[in-house]
Design a protein around this motif. Structure first.
Motif, PDB file in Angstrom:
ATOM      1  N   UNK A 262       2.356 -16.752 -41.884  1.00  0.00           N
ATOM      2  CA  UNK A 262       2.316 -16.171 -40.539  1.00  0.00           C
ATOM      3  C   UNK A 262       2.808 -17.192 -39.517  1.00  0.00           C
ATOM      4  N   UNK A 263       2.346 -18.436 -39.637  1.00  0.00           N
ATOM      5  CA  UNK A 263       2.831 -19.489 -38.740  1.00  0.00           C
ATOM      6  C   UNK A 263       4.331 -19.678 -38.937  1.00  0.00           C
ATOM      7  N   UNK A 264       4.776 -19.624 -40.171  1.00  0.00           N
ATOM      8  CA  UNK A 264       6.209 -19.742 -40.460  1.00  0.00           C
ATOM      9  C   UNK A 264       7.012 -18.613 -39.851  1.00  0.00           C
ATOM     10  N   UNK A 265       6.453 -17.409 -39.844  1.00  0.00           N
ATOM     11  CA  UNK A 265       7.143 -16.272 -39.224  1.00  0.00           C
ATOM     12  C   UNK A 265       7.297 -16.491 -37.725  1.00  0.00           C
ATOM     13  N   UNK A 266       6.277 -17.058 -37.099  1.00  0.00           N
ATOM     14  CA  UNK A 266       6.358 -17.352 -35.673  1.00  0.00           C
ATOM     15  C   UNK A 266       7.407 -18.428 -35.413  1.00  0.00           C
ATOM     16  N   UNK A 267       7.397 -19.479 -36.231  1.00  0.00           N
ATOM     17  CA  UNK A 267       8.369 -20.562 -36.079  1.00  0.00           C
ATOM     18  C   UNK A 267       9.787 -20.024 -36.277  1.00  0.00           C
ATOM     19  N   UNK A 268       9.992 -19.255 -37.332  1.00  0.00           N
ATOM     20  CA  UNK A 268      11.323 -18.705 -37.603  1.00  0.00           C
ATOM     21  C   UNK A 268      11.727 -17.690 -36.548  1.00  0.00           C
ATOM     22  N   UNK A 269      10.767 -16.925 -36.032  1.00  0.00           N
ATOM     23  CA  UNK A 269      11.067 -15.956 -34.981  1.00  0.00           C
ATOM     24  C   UNK A 269      11.574 -16.618 -33.708  1.00  0.00           C
ATOM     25  N   UNK A 270      11.177 -17.864 -33.483  1.00  0.00           N
ATOM     26  CA  UNK A 270      11.670 -18.604 -32.331  1.00  0.00           C
ATOM     27  C   UNK A 270      12.936 -19.391 -32.671  1.00  0.00           C
ATOM     28  N   UNK A 271      12.928 -20.068 -33.818  1.00  0.00           N
ATOM     29  CA  UNK A 271      13.987 -21.017 -34.150  1.00  0.00           C
ATOM     30  C   UNK A 271      15.292 -20.346 -34.581  1.00  0.00           C
ATOM     31  N   UNK A 272      15.221 -19.364 -35.461  1.00  0.00           N
ATOM     32  CA  UNK A 272      16.450 -18.777 -36.008  1.00  0.00           C
ATOM     33  C   UNK A 272      17.308 -18.077 -34.954  1.00  0.00           C
ATOM     34  N   UNK A 273      16.737 -17.247 -34.064  1.00  0.00           N
ATOM     35  CA  UNK A 273      17.597 -16.674 -33.011  1.00  0.00           C
ATOM     36  C   UNK A 273      18.165 -17.739 -32.073  1.00  0.00           C
ATOM     37  N   UNK A 274      17.400 -18.811 -31.843  1.00  0.00           N
ATOM     38  CA  UNK A 274      17.873 -19.909 -31.011  1.00  0.00           C
ATOM     39  C   UNK A 274      19.105 -20.560 -31.630  1.00  0.00           C
ATOM     40  N   UNK A 275      19.124 -20.636 -32.963  1.00  0.00           N
ATOM     41  CA  UNK A 275      20.264 -21.218 -33.681  1.00  0.00           C
ATOM     42  C   UNK A 275      21.375 -20.210 -33.947  1.00  0.00           C
ATOM     43  N   UNK A 276      21.135 -18.929 -33.633  1.00  0.00           N
ATOM     44  CA  UNK A 276      22.137 -17.896 -33.848  1.00  0.00           C
ATOM     45  C   UNK A 276      22.191 -17.376 -35.267  1.00  0.00           C
TER      46      UNK A 276
END
Length: 84
Positions: free
Chosen positions: A39-53
């Motif tokens: 769940x924490x990973x989903x939050x991190x990826x939800x922020x990081x991946x769109x930021x990186x495109x």
């Protein structure tokens, strides 16, 4: 948020945490720990991946893949903190 949404979050978190535990050596934390890491990973990826495109897939598979990527990042960070 309904009970069905919470169940899906827990299921995605469990799968992502399990996958991340397999990918990161010594990264397993048991069922509850893996769910939390997922769940924490989903939050991190939800922020990081769109930021990186980065845009990977669609639907539930996208959620699992993104959460697993985020969970791997979280597990690597936790391993670095443990060693320090």
């Amino acid at each position: 948020m309904g009970i069905d949404s919470i169940i899906v979050w827990l299921l995605v978190g469990a799968i992502a945490g399990w996958l991340a535990g397999l990918l990161v050596r010594g990264g397993g934390f048991g069922l509850i720990g893996n769910i939390a890491i997922g769940i924490v990973g989903a939050v991190v990826a939800g922020w990081l991946l769109p930021f990186l495109g980065v845009n990977l897939g669609t639907g539930i598979f996208r959620a699992i893949i993104n959460a697993a990527i985020g969970a791997v990042i979280v597990l690597v960070l936790l391993a670095m903190i443990r060693r320090a």
